[in-house]
Scaffold this motif. Structure first.
Motif, short mmCIF file in Angstrom:
data_model
loop_
_atom_site.label_atom_id
_atom_site.label_comp_id
_atom_site.label_asym_id
_atom_site.label_seq_id
_atom_site.Cartn_x
_atom_site.Cartn_y
_atom_site.Cartn_z
N GLN A 25 -45.64 -66.86 -100.81
CA GLN A 25 -45.14 -68.23 -100.68
C GLN A 25 -44.61 -68.71 -102.03
O GLN A 25 -45.24 -68.51 -103.06
CB GLN A 25 -46.25 -69.15 -100.20
N MET A 26 -43.44 -69.31 -102.02
CA MET A 26 -42.82 -69.82 -103.24
C MET A 26 -43.09 -71.32 -103.31
O MET A 26 -42.72 -72.06 -102.41
CB MET A 26 -41.32 -69.52 -103.21
N ASP A 27 -43.73 -71.77 -104.39
CA ASP A 27 -44.18 -73.14 -104.48
C ASP A 27 -43.10 -74.18 -104.77
O ASP A 27 -43.01 -75.17 -104.08
CB ASP A 27 -45.27 -73.27 -105.55
N GLU A 28 -42.27 -73.98 -105.77
CA GLU A 28 -41.40 -75.06 -106.23
C GLU A 28 -39.92 -74.85 -105.93
O GLU A 28 -39.08 -75.43 -106.57
CB GLU A 28 -41.59 -75.26 -107.73
N GLN A 29 -39.59 -74.01 -104.96
CA GLN A 29 -38.19 -73.73 -104.71
C GLN A 29 -37.80 -73.94 -103.26
O GLN A 29 -36.88 -73.34 -102.76
CB GLN A 29 -37.86 -72.30 -105.13
N HIS A 30 -38.48 -74.81 -102.58
CA HIS A 30 -38.20 -75.02 -101.15
C HIS A 30 -36.77 -75.46 -100.90
O HIS A 30 -36.20 -75.13 -99.87
CB HIS A 30 -39.15 -76.07 -100.57
N GLU A 31 -36.21 -76.23 -101.84
CA GLU A 31 -34.88 -76.78 -101.60
C GLU A 31 -33.77 -76.01 -102.31
O GLU A 31 -32.64 -76.42 -102.28
CB GLU A 31 -34.83 -78.25 -101.99
N CYS A 32 -34.08 -74.89 -102.95
CA CYS A 32 -33.04 -74.15 -103.64
C CYS A 32 -32.57 -72.97 -102.79
O CYS A 32 -33.15 -72.65 -101.77
CB CYS A 32 -33.51 -73.69 -105.01
N TYR A 33 -31.54 -72.30 -103.26
CA TYR A 33 -30.96 -71.21 -102.50
C TYR A 33 -31.58 -69.85 -102.81
O TYR A 33 -31.30 -68.88 -102.13
CB TYR A 33 -29.45 -71.14 -102.74
N GLY A 34 -32.39 -69.77 -103.86
CA GLY A 34 -33.01 -68.50 -104.22
C GLY A 34 -33.95 -68.03 -103.13
O GLY A 34 -34.58 -68.82 -102.44
N ASN A 35 -34.08 -66.72 -102.96
CA ASN A 35 -34.96 -66.22 -101.91
C ASN A 35 -35.95 -65.18 -102.43
O ASN A 35 -36.58 -64.48 -101.66
CB ASN A 35 -34.15 -65.65 -100.75
N LYS A 36 -36.07 -65.06 -103.77
CA LYS A 36 -37.05 -64.15 -104.38
C LYS A 36 -37.91 -64.95 -105.36
O LYS A 36 -37.41 -65.81 -106.06
CB LYS A 36 -36.38 -63.01 -105.12
N CYS A 37 -39.20 -64.59 -105.41
CA CYS A 37 -40.11 -65.27 -106.34
C CYS A 37 -39.84 -64.77 -107.76
O CYS A 37 -39.15 -63.77 -107.97
CB CYS A 37 -41.56 -65.03 -105.94
N ASP A 38 -40.40 -65.48 -108.73
CA ASP A 38 -40.21 -65.12 -110.14
C ASP A 38 -40.67 -63.69 -110.43
O ASP A 38 -40.03 -62.96 -111.17
CB ASP A 38 -40.96 -66.09 -111.05
N LYS A 39 -41.79 -63.29 -109.83
CA LYS A 39 -42.33 -61.94 -110.06
C LYS A 39 -41.32 -60.88 -109.62
O LYS A 39 -41.07 -59.92 -110.33
CB LYS A 39 -43.65 -61.77 -109.31
N CYS A 40 -40.75 -61.05 -108.44
CA CYS A 40 -39.80 -60.06 -107.92
C CYS A 40 -38.48 -60.09 -108.65
O CYS A 40 -37.75 -59.10 -108.68
CB CYS A 40 -39.59 -60.28 -106.42
N MET A 41 -38.15 -61.22 -109.28
CA MET A 41 -36.93 -61.30 -110.07
C MET A 41 -37.15 -60.84 -111.50
O MET A 41 -36.23 -60.79 -112.30
CB MET A 41 -36.39 -62.73 -110.07
N GLY A 42 -38.42 -60.49 -111.84
CA GLY A 42 -38.73 -60.01 -113.17
C GLY A 42 -38.88 -61.10 -114.21
O GLY A 42 -38.77 -60.82 -115.41
#
Length: 46
Positions: A25-42
């Motif tokens: 679950q991504m906490d602070e990006q509900h309204e953005c277009y990104g679909n990967k968490c910080d960990k998976c984006m490195g």
């Protein structure tokens, strides 16, 4: 003013977003277009 209230309610009621890669679950990006968490984006926290 009612239109602004409706828009704010819309964003407040969006369901939590999950990372498309790991499913976490991504906490602070509900309204953005990104679909990967910080960990998976490195991205690491400083």
């Amino acid at each position: 003013m009612k239109m602004l209230h409706n828009v704010l309610e819309f964003f407040k009621n969006l369901p939590a977003k999950n990372c498309s890669e790991c499913g976490q679950q991504m906490d602070e990006q509900h309204e953005c277009y990104g679909n990967k968490c910080d960990k998976c984006m490195g991205i690491s926290e400083l």
